[in-house]
Write an enzyme that holds these catalytic residues in place. Structure first.
Site, PDB file in Angstrom:
ATOM      1  N   CYS A 176       4.463  -3.345  -9.616  1.00  0.00           N
ATOM      2  CA  CYS A 176       4.598  -3.195 -11.065  1.00  0.00           C
ATOM      3  C   CYS A 176       5.639  -4.174 -11.609  1.00  0.00           C
ATOM      4  CB  CYS A 176       5.061  -1.783 -11.361  1.00  0.00           C
ATOM      5  SG  CYS A 176       3.882  -0.566 -10.834  1.00  0.00           S
ATOM      6  N   LYS A 199      -0.341   8.999  -4.522  1.00  0.00           N
ATOM      7  CA  LYS A 199      -0.551   7.540  -4.560  1.00  0.00           C
ATOM      8  C   LYS A 199       0.384   6.849  -3.570  1.00  0.00           C
ATOM      9  CE  LYS A 199       1.127   3.739  -7.411  1.00  0.00           C
ATOM     10  NZ  LYS A 199       2.240   3.439  -6.533  1.00  0.00           N
ATOM     11  N   ASN A 200       1.574   7.422  -3.334  1.00  0.00           N
ATOM     12  CA  ASN A 200       2.564   6.761  -2.474  1.00  0.00           C
ATOM     13  C   ASN A 200       2.579   7.306  -1.056  1.00  0.00           C
ATOM     14  OD1 ASN A 200       3.069   5.261  -4.684  1.00  0.00           O
ATOM     15  ND2 ASN A 200       5.030   6.208  -5.180  1.00  0.00           N
ATOM     16  N   VAL A 250      17.757   2.594  -8.881  1.00  0.00           N
ATOM     17  CA  VAL A 250      16.845   2.138  -7.817  1.00  0.00           C
ATOM     18  C   VAL A 250      16.228   0.792  -8.149  1.00  0.00           C
ATOM     19  CG1 VAL A 250      14.751   2.691  -6.520  1.00  0.00           C
ATOM     20  CG2 VAL A 250      16.377   4.510  -7.111  1.00  0.00           C
ATOM     21  N   ARG A 287       1.635  -3.282  -3.469  1.00  0.00           N
ATOM     22  CA  ARG A 287       2.740  -3.287  -2.494  1.00  0.00           C
ATOM     23  C   ARG A 287       2.269  -2.800  -1.122  1.00  0.00           C
ATOM     24  NH1 ARG A 287       7.615  -5.621  -2.848  1.00  0.00           N
ATOM     25  NH2 ARG A 287       8.842  -3.943  -1.977  1.00  0.00           N
ATOM     26  N   ASP A 294      10.642   7.242 -10.235  1.00  0.00           N
ATOM     27  CA  ASP A 294       9.298   7.306 -10.832  1.00  0.00           C
ATOM     28  C   ASP A 294       9.165   8.451 -11.823  1.00  0.00           C
ATOM     29  OD1 ASP A 294       7.969   6.548  -7.572  1.00  0.00           O
ATOM     30  OD2 ASP A 294       8.664   5.230  -9.166  1.00  0.00           O
TER      31      ASP A 294
HETATM   32  C1  EPZ Z   1       7.888   2.737  -3.246  1.00  0.00           C
HETATM   33  O1  EPZ Z   1       7.990   1.371  -3.584  1.00  0.00           O
HETATM   34  C2  EPZ Z   1       6.927   3.323  -4.262  1.00  0.00           C
HETATM   35  N1  EPZ Z   1       5.646   2.621  -4.178  1.00  0.00           N
HETATM   36  C3  EPZ Z   1       7.512   3.178  -5.669  1.00  0.00           C
HETATM   37  O2  EPZ Z   1       6.613   3.806  -6.573  1.00  0.00           O
HETATM   38  C4  EPZ Z   1       8.843   3.916  -5.712  1.00  0.00           C
HETATM   39  O3  EPZ Z   1       9.420   3.780  -6.988  1.00  0.00           O
HETATM   40  C5  EPZ Z   1       9.780   3.317  -4.650  1.00  0.00           C
HETATM   41  O4  EPZ Z   1       9.165   3.410  -3.355  1.00  0.00           O
HETATM   42  C6  EPZ Z   1      11.129   4.023  -4.595  1.00  0.00           C
HETATM   43  O5  EPZ Z   1      10.926   5.374  -4.294  1.00  0.00           O
HETATM   44  C7  EPZ Z   1       4.813   2.921  -3.158  1.00  0.00           C
HETATM   45  O6  EPZ Z   1       5.112   3.722  -2.297  1.00  0.00           O
HETATM   46  C8  EPZ Z   1       3.502   2.187  -3.152  1.00  0.00           C
HETATM   47  P1  EPZ Z   1      11.562   0.404  -2.182  1.00  0.00           P
HETATM   48  P2  EPZ Z   1       8.732   0.347  -2.577  1.00  0.00           P
HETATM   49  O7  EPZ Z   1      11.307  -0.534  -1.065  1.00  0.00           O
HETATM   50  O8  EPZ Z   1       8.562   0.798  -1.182  1.00  0.00           O
HETATM   51  C9  EPZ Z   1      14.606  -3.073  -3.201  1.00  0.00           C
HETATM   52  C10 EPZ Z   1       5.285   3.973  -8.472  1.00  0.00           C
HETATM   53  O9  EPZ Z   1       5.394   3.899  -9.698  1.00  0.00           O
HETATM   54  N2  EPZ Z   1      14.024  -3.782  -2.038  1.00  0.00           N
HETATM   55  O10 EPZ Z   1      12.096   1.758  -1.900  1.00  0.00           O
HETATM   56  O11 EPZ Z   1       8.317  -1.024  -2.936  1.00  0.00           O
HETATM   57  C11 EPZ Z   1      13.621  -2.978  -4.348  1.00  0.00           C
HETATM   58  O12 EPZ Z   1      13.632  -4.169  -5.118  1.00  0.00           O
HETATM   59  C12 EPZ Z   1       5.988   2.986  -7.588  1.00  0.00           C
HETATM   60  O13 EPZ Z   1       4.632   4.860  -7.858  1.00  0.00           O
HETATM   61  C13 EPZ Z   1      14.605  -4.979  -1.633  1.00  0.00           C
HETATM   62  O14 EPZ Z   1      15.577  -5.442  -2.225  1.00  0.00           O
HETATM   63  O15 EPZ Z   1      10.248   0.577  -3.044  1.00  0.00           O
HETATM   64  C14 EPZ Z   1      14.145  -1.794  -5.122  1.00  0.00           C
HETATM   65  O16 EPZ Z   1      15.243  -2.202  -5.913  1.00  0.00           O
HETATM   66  C15 EPZ Z   1       6.939   2.112  -8.358  1.00  0.00           C
HETATM   67  N3  EPZ Z   1      14.076  -5.637  -0.554  1.00  0.00           N
HETATM   68  C16 EPZ Z   1      14.669  -0.865  -4.017  1.00  0.00           C
HETATM   69  O17 EPZ Z   1      14.860  -1.702  -2.860  1.00  0.00           O
HETATM   70  C17 EPZ Z   1      13.001  -5.135   0.139  1.00  0.00           C
HETATM   71  O18 EPZ Z   1      12.568  -5.755   1.125  1.00  0.00           O
HETATM   72  C18 EPZ Z   1      13.704   0.256  -3.675  1.00  0.00           C
HETATM   73  O19 EPZ Z   1      12.500  -0.326  -3.264  1.00  0.00           O
HETATM   74  C19 EPZ Z   1      12.428  -3.917  -0.295  1.00  0.00           C
HETATM   75  C20 EPZ Z   1      12.956  -3.257  -1.378  1.00  0.00           C
END
Ligand code: EPZ
Length: 448
Positions: free
Chosen positions: A132, A36-37, A345, A108, A323
């Protein structure tokens, strides 16, 4: 029957409701398809070229529908066979505000097309993204990346308008190794002018799969040992054929179901090395597994009558994936003793524990960092650590699914509980668990 857990959205439509009769160890085999990711990001990569791109190992998940719709609106074509998606983006027009607002609220993935839109049209619009219910999920890192490449942004009524005649390579360091911001960097850098560098990048297997796709298209990308990614922009990219990596997050969810119910589940289609940390923790907890020679078929089972309690701290790759946390912690309610969980995270990814308490679990959530790392959330008063006392006998309850991984945790808890549970909003699970109900039946969960 206990009232629906208060940590979630209003009860969903009736057809979105499932009754699970628990108390029976699961047993069965499952084919796990494309991640999915990873899959939706490879679809976004296809928008960087006018040539046809082919993707196989397709999982029928909701996030694909959002990208399908986005590609159609932007002027590309998407053709689906049972196991192949063909994408041809002969043209690409920037999305209007209404489409951006709707699509960014649904997932996202659309925010990741911002760099693509700037390359192909010189303009892009960004809205507050969806995803989510696990925290605000901002896009400030994405904007930081795009500004570094020379994009100018203008904020108007909740919409961010970006312009750039030509993106130029830059050196950027992420405050946190964000998966999405790393993907945005890659989409910007591969066609930008000159060299670009991203320090403190995410290097999850799904990121490396996207880098493989971009490399097939003609990109010049290197990943350094210190998690710095270097890219030299090229003039144009070509099409690709790619088999998407299996979904290691889905595999770990089913493995946690086997652990919690004392059953056995064999999953085919994921790679051992993508689950290495999960496998170690699984075995420490009293689970075990056998893996075939190719490392792509893994049989998970509980190996001890009583599970062992653990201290778990989530982290970026190669740490224990965030996750994996909620499904696995649900299994720890059956461990003999006290387990400790530190979610580093996401600031708000323990909400599901309210619902587990309504089934009888003994879990207390804290704002302190209960782990070796002092993370971003410790001083910010976020409830991001938990203590789980087990084993607890779980009983049926009525629950409402808040997000994808918590929803699966509810199914795990319901399958491990004595008696019936009613779970509303299970449709959310189809976002990331293809053919969810069919798979539940295949492993012997009594549901309707
Ligand atoms: C990806 O989300 C995945 N989703 C998430 O899976 C996964 O948990 C996450 O990466 C971490 O591995 C997809 O790939 C579609 P991040 P993403 O940017 O890219 C903060 C699932 O259940 N952040 O790595 O959105 C954020 O708030 C989902 O499959 C900022 O502050 O995650 C978080 O605390 C859930 N500013 C941390 O970074 C930003 O501009 C990690 O987010 C971007 C992120």
């Amino acid at each position: 029957m206990t009232q629906p857990s208060t940590t979630t959205e209003p009860a969903a439509a009736a057809d979105d409701t499932m009754t699970v009769r628990g108390g029976v160890p699961v047993e069965g085999e499952l084919d796990i398809r494309g991640s999915k990711n990873a899959l939706p990001k490879a679809m976004v990569a296809a928008l960087l070229t006018e040539e046809t791109c082919r993707l196989t190992n397709i999982a029928a998940i909701r996030d694909i529908d959002v990208v399908d719709e986005l590609i159609g609106i932007a002027g590309g074509s998407v053709e689906h066979d049972p196991d192949q998606i063909r994408i041809t983006a002969h043209s690409f027009s920037a999305l209007g505000e209404d489409d951006v607002e709707r699509l960014h609220a649904a997932s996202r993935i659309p925010v990741l097309t911002t760099a693509v839109s700037l390359h192909r049209t010189g303009t892009a619009v960004v809205a507050a993204p969806g995803g989510c219910a696990i925290g605000p999920r901002p896009v400030d890192f994405h904007l930081r990346v795009l500004r570094a490449f020379g994009a100018r942004d203008d904020h108007r009524e909740g919409m961010i308008h970006l312009r750039a005649d030509r993106l130029r390579g830059a050196r950027i360091e992420l405050p946190f190794p964000s998966v999405g911001a790393t993907e945005q960097f890659l989409f910007a850098a591969v066609l930008a002018e000159g060299d670009a560098e991203l320090a403190n990048a995410a290097i999850e297997p799904e990121i490396l799969d996207l880098i493989s796709v971009l490399q097939k298209m003609g990109a010049l990308i290197s990943v350094e040992p210190n998690r710095t990614i270097r890219v030299t922009g090229v003039k144009a990219l070509g099409g690709f054929e790619h088999r998407v990596i299996g979904d290691r997050l889905e595999a770990a969810s089913w493995a946690s179901l086997a652990l919690a119910t004392g059953g056995r589940i064999t999953v085919r289609g994921v790679q051992q090395q993508d689950l290495a940390t999960f496998l170690n923790v699984y075995r420490r907890a009293g689970g075990d597994f056998t893996i075939d020679a190719a490392g792509s078929t893994i049989s998970f089972r509980r190996a001890r009558r009583m599970l062992r309690p653990l201290a778990i701290e989530t982290d970026v790759h190669p740490g224990f994936m965030t996750d994996w946390q909620s499904p696995f912690v649900t299994a720890l309610t059956q461990a003999e003793g006290v387990s400790v969980v530190h979610e580093t995270v996401y600031e708000d990814r323990l909400g599901y524990t309210d619902a587990l308490r309504s089934l009888g679990a003994q879990i207390q959530v804290f704002t302190e960092c209960l782990g070796p790392t002092r993370c971003r959330f410790g001083a910010a008063n976020h409830r991001h650590s938990a203590v789980v006392v087990g084993p607890t006998k779980l009983h049926g309850a009525e629950l409402v699914v808040p997000d994808l991984r918590a929803g699966f945790s509810y199914v795990i808890a319901a399958a491990a509980a004595e008696g019936d549970s009613v779970i509303h909003g299970v449709g959310l699970l189809e976002r990331g668990y293809a053919d969810f109900r069919t798979k539940l039946t295949a492993v012997g969960v009594d549901h309707s």
